[in-house]
Design a protein around this motif. Structure first.
Motif: not given
Length: 344
Positions: A23-43
């Protein structure tokens, strides 16, 4: 030119940090958190259209925050506009808030702090398409545009619907285009964003004549696509619906190398071809397929189809369905072979 990135190549415990970097590289830097950090998925996928960038993302539930410190550290000085196609998101910026939205569009400014939340459907992911472009590429003054930050733009009506349709089309088909085509697509994207925002602000006079022409063509295309099944869809009807003369409509289409009538017929034939090639619809009579897409004379349809695709509708259907079923069998066999190899 079309970069695809997947968390599947990253260890599970590192995926949230990986997505934060993307996200920082393609959009802008942000702080991101998730309650599913241990099994996070993204494409993510990224395509460049000249000064415009189109990005697609799918990801698990998260919250993000871009602070003033983030802005000071890195600011591309862009407007970014996002369309949520699955799940829901909310965005807060500049004392405005979108509330949860899905199917709609929201605009934000990278030079201002913001926060957002992503909420997928149960068991699913949030999916979104984003356009990023320089602020100085927008024909409207910044003070006017600022009023629309974090405000929902309806994606199901008017210019919002046309812009949303175009964004989806870029995400689905942009990778098939060459460099010159991609630059043109970027120009049209800017025109549509400008027209959409100008319409909401009552500031259409800020658009150039060239931009208005390109936006008119997109409106015409959207109208034609929506009404292909109507036998009364004729060039005269299209011209009347958009308040222009038939001669003006013909001039617009001449730049594309076809007449309005030929363009309507081509799109109808494309819809018929896709339906005839679908094994799930093999029981629908050919004449019913033709009627569904606006052909009232079966003989005219059959002749036009043969001229376009070198085979009668029935011949094409038999060949296409046979090939599709054969491919399904091959895929099943390949899957079984892979499973046996894995067990051994």
């Amino acid at each position: 030119m079309w970069a695809r990135l997947s968390a599947g190549a990253v260890p599970e415990k590192e995926r949230l940090d990986w997505f934060t970097d993307i996200i920082a590289q393609e959009l802008v830097p942000t702080a991101i958190r998730s309650e599913r950090a241990d099994c996070f998925w993204a494409e993510a996928s990224v395509l460049y259209l000249g000064p415009v960038q189109v990005s697609t993302f799918e990801f698990a539930a998260l919250q993000s925050r871009r602070t003033a410190a983030h802005v000071r550290r890195s600011d591309p000085e862009q407007y970014q506009i996002g369309l949520v196609t699955d799940g829901a998101m909310s965005l807060d910026q500049n004392r405005g808030t979108s509330g949860l939205f899905s199917g709609d569009i929201v605009l934000w400014d990278t030079s201002l702090p913001m926060s957002s939340e992503a909420v997928p459907r149960e068991g699913g992911l949030v999916r979104a398409v984003t356009l990023s472009f320089p602020r100085d590429a927008m024909p409207l003054r910044g003070a006017r545009v600022e009023r629309l930050l974090a405000q929902r733009i309806p994606g199901g009506q008017g210019m919002g619907a046309i812009l949303a349709r175009y964004m989806r089309s870029l995400a689905e088909h942009g990778a098939d285009c060459g460099p010159a085509e991609l630059n043109r697509l970027g120009t049209v994207a800017l025109d549509l964003v400008g027209a959409c925002l100008a319409g909401m602000l009552g500031a259409e006079e800020g658009l150039s004549p060239e931009a208005r022409t390109r936006v008119l063509l997109e409106r015409i295309d959207a109208f034609v696509e929506h009404n292909l099944g109507d036998p009364q869809l004729t060039p005269a009807a299209v011209a009347a619906r958009h308040g222009i003369s038939l001669r003006r409509l013909q001039q617009l289409f001449r730049e594309r190398g076809e007449t309005p009538a030929a363009g309507i017929r081509r799109r109808r034939l494309e819809r018929c071809r896709a339906e005839l090639a679908d094994p799930a619809r093999a029981g629908r009579p050919v004449h019913a397929v033709a009627a569904r897409w606006g052909f009232t004379d079966p003989s005219v349809f059959s002749r036009s189809f043969r001229e376009a695709y070198g085979a009668s509708p029935t011949e094409y259907r038999h060949r296409a369905v046979r090939e599709a079923l054969a491919q399904e069998v091959n895929d099943v066999c390949a899957g079984r072979t892979a499973a046996v190899s894995g067990r051994s």
